[in-house]
Design a protein around this motif. Structure first.
Motif, PDB file in Angstrom:
ATOM      1  N   THR A  47      92.586  30.627   2.795  1.00 20.88           N
ATOM      2  CA  THR A  47      93.441  29.854   1.884  1.00 20.88           C
ATOM      3  C   THR A  47      92.713  29.538   0.578  1.00 20.88           C
ATOM      4  N   TYR A 220     100.203  33.006  -4.358  1.00 18.76           N
ATOM      5  CA  TYR A 220      99.295  32.276  -3.455  1.00 18.76           C
ATOM      6  C   TYR A 220      99.833  32.263  -2.019  1.00 18.76           C
ATOM      7  N   ASN A 224      97.646  34.056   0.954  1.00 13.77           N
ATOM      8  CA  ASN A 224      97.274  33.338   2.176  1.00 13.77           C
ATOM      9  C   ASN A 224      97.949  33.923   3.418  1.00 13.77           C
TER      10      ASN A 224
END
Ligand SMILES: *Cc1c(COP(=O)(O)O)cnc(C)c1O
Length: 380
Positions: A47, A220, A224
């Protein structure tokens, strides 16, 4: 901050706990929590990782964007962009495309129901003809490989935005030093960090940069969820590489210019493809959207003699025979038997990839040594 300052300072800070001036390599998968949900901003390194985050912030800054995201390779970065689309969506891509990009589009994403059109983007009308309600992404790359064609980024973006279509630009060949697609209207910029940004031929990495909050959120989420992230050691190496990007690029351009002119005056050479030459068919567009013209040069031989081309690429000593580009050392390649061997001869001949085409990634060695190496190799 100006570009030459950003490469060194943007996104990085001395380490608060020790004073280390360089961003540490946070070689860790996880982070201690004081209580459930109470942490210092990092929970798990897929992450987020502090070394990677410093690099992502630095890359965003030098590309003139708000958000940066790094991936395990350039192709993993492209993979993340296409994953923003849904089955049934259509993509218009340039036909003069990095081979790996073509491969991921056609052999991975087509089977998930995304349709790709490959068009010659030197003429904007070719794009216009393919636009319909399902078109969600226009994907372009400039300068192109290996013909060094220059596509007019602003024109492509204006057309796309009239039709509410996202534009992605592969800015690998130009780097943020020479060209900033976001400033020309692009929604997302992609880099094979492997090349000039890393700059030392020691890392495989990719990156995306955007100014758009919604696109960033998606990037993002996919970074992730799909997990194709890069490691902290590689992030450190690239942070280190970028600190000299401006100096390296300046020398790549200076050496590129001298070699382009040397080749252009050589009796055995037919055509030199380098966007800085006045004779280059897109020279004016290059001048308007690039700061300088880079160190990538292609050329073909008088008579298009394949055997002679093979002798030339095997005779150079400083120009090493290898794929890839953008490192401090000079490389030489033969597209028709190396990077573009999988394209049928007829097809590649049409786009200029003739049998004797040779591609140079001009490094930052002494220019006299580079020119004498080419001079010797061309005595065939
Ligand atoms: C090398 C390259 C890629 C792919 O990047 P990898 O880091 O090798 O995955 C994409 N586009 C261009 C223009 C490249 O040169």
């Amino acid at each position: 901050m100006k570009f030459n300052t950003k490469v060194i300072h943007a996104g990085v800070h001395p380490d608060a706990s020790t004073g280390a001036i360089m961003t540490p390599i946070y070689q860790t998968s996880t982070y201690v929590q004081d209580e459930i949900g109470v942490h210092k901003g990092f929970e798990y390194s897929r992450t987020g990782n502090p070394t990677r985050q410093a690099l992502e912030n630095n890359l965003a800054a030098i590309e003139g964007g708000k958000y940066g995201a790094c991936f395990g390779s350039g192709l993993a970065a492209i993979d993340a962009i296409v994953k923003m689309l849904n089955p049934g969506d259509e993509v218009i891509s340039t036909n003069d495309l990095y081979g790996g990009s073509y491969r991921i589009f056609t052999t991975i994403f087509e089977k998930y129901g995304i349709k790709f059109h490959f068009v010659n983007m030197l003429d904007i009308q070719n794009i216009e003809e393919k636009i319909n309600d399902k078109t969600k992404l226009i994907w372009t790359e400039t300068p192109t490989n290996p013909m060094l064609n220059i596509i007019d980024i602003k024109k492509v973006c204006d057309l796309a935005h009239e039709n509410n279509i996202m534009v992605g630009v592969d800015n690998t060949f130009a780097t943020p030093y020479l060209q900033n697609p976001l400033a020309l209207g692009a929604d997302v910029v992609m880099h094979s960090v492997t090349k000039y940004l890393g700059g030392h031929s020691d890392v495989i990495m990719g990156a995306l940069v955007t100014n758009d909050d919604k696109i960033a959120e998606e990037i993002y989420r996919i970074q992730n969820s799909s997990g194709a992230v890069c490691g902290p050691m590689d992030s450190f190496l690239v942070l280190r590489g970028i600190k000299t990007l401006h100096l390296r690029m300046q020398r790549h351009c200076e050496n590129g210019e001298k070699i382009a002119h040397f080749l252009n005056n050589h009796p055995l050479i037919d055509t030199v493809y380098w966007p800085g030459l006045k004779s280059h068919s897109n020279h004016e567009v290059a001048k308007s959207q690039m700061k300088d013209f880079g160190g990538m040069i292609s050329f073909n031989l008088v008579g298009d003699d394949l055997e002679m081309a093979k002798r030339v690429v095997s005779k150079t000593e400083l120009f090493t025979l290898a794929e890839s580009l953008g490192g401090v050392e000079s490389l030489i390649g033969h597209p028709s038997t190396m990077t573009h061997a999988s394209i049928p001869r007829e097809e590649r001949m049409k786009s200029g990839v003739v049998d004797s085409l040779i591609r140079l990634s001009v490094g930052i060695e002494d220019i006299e040594d580079l020119i004498s190496d080419l001079k010797n190799a061309l005595m065939v």
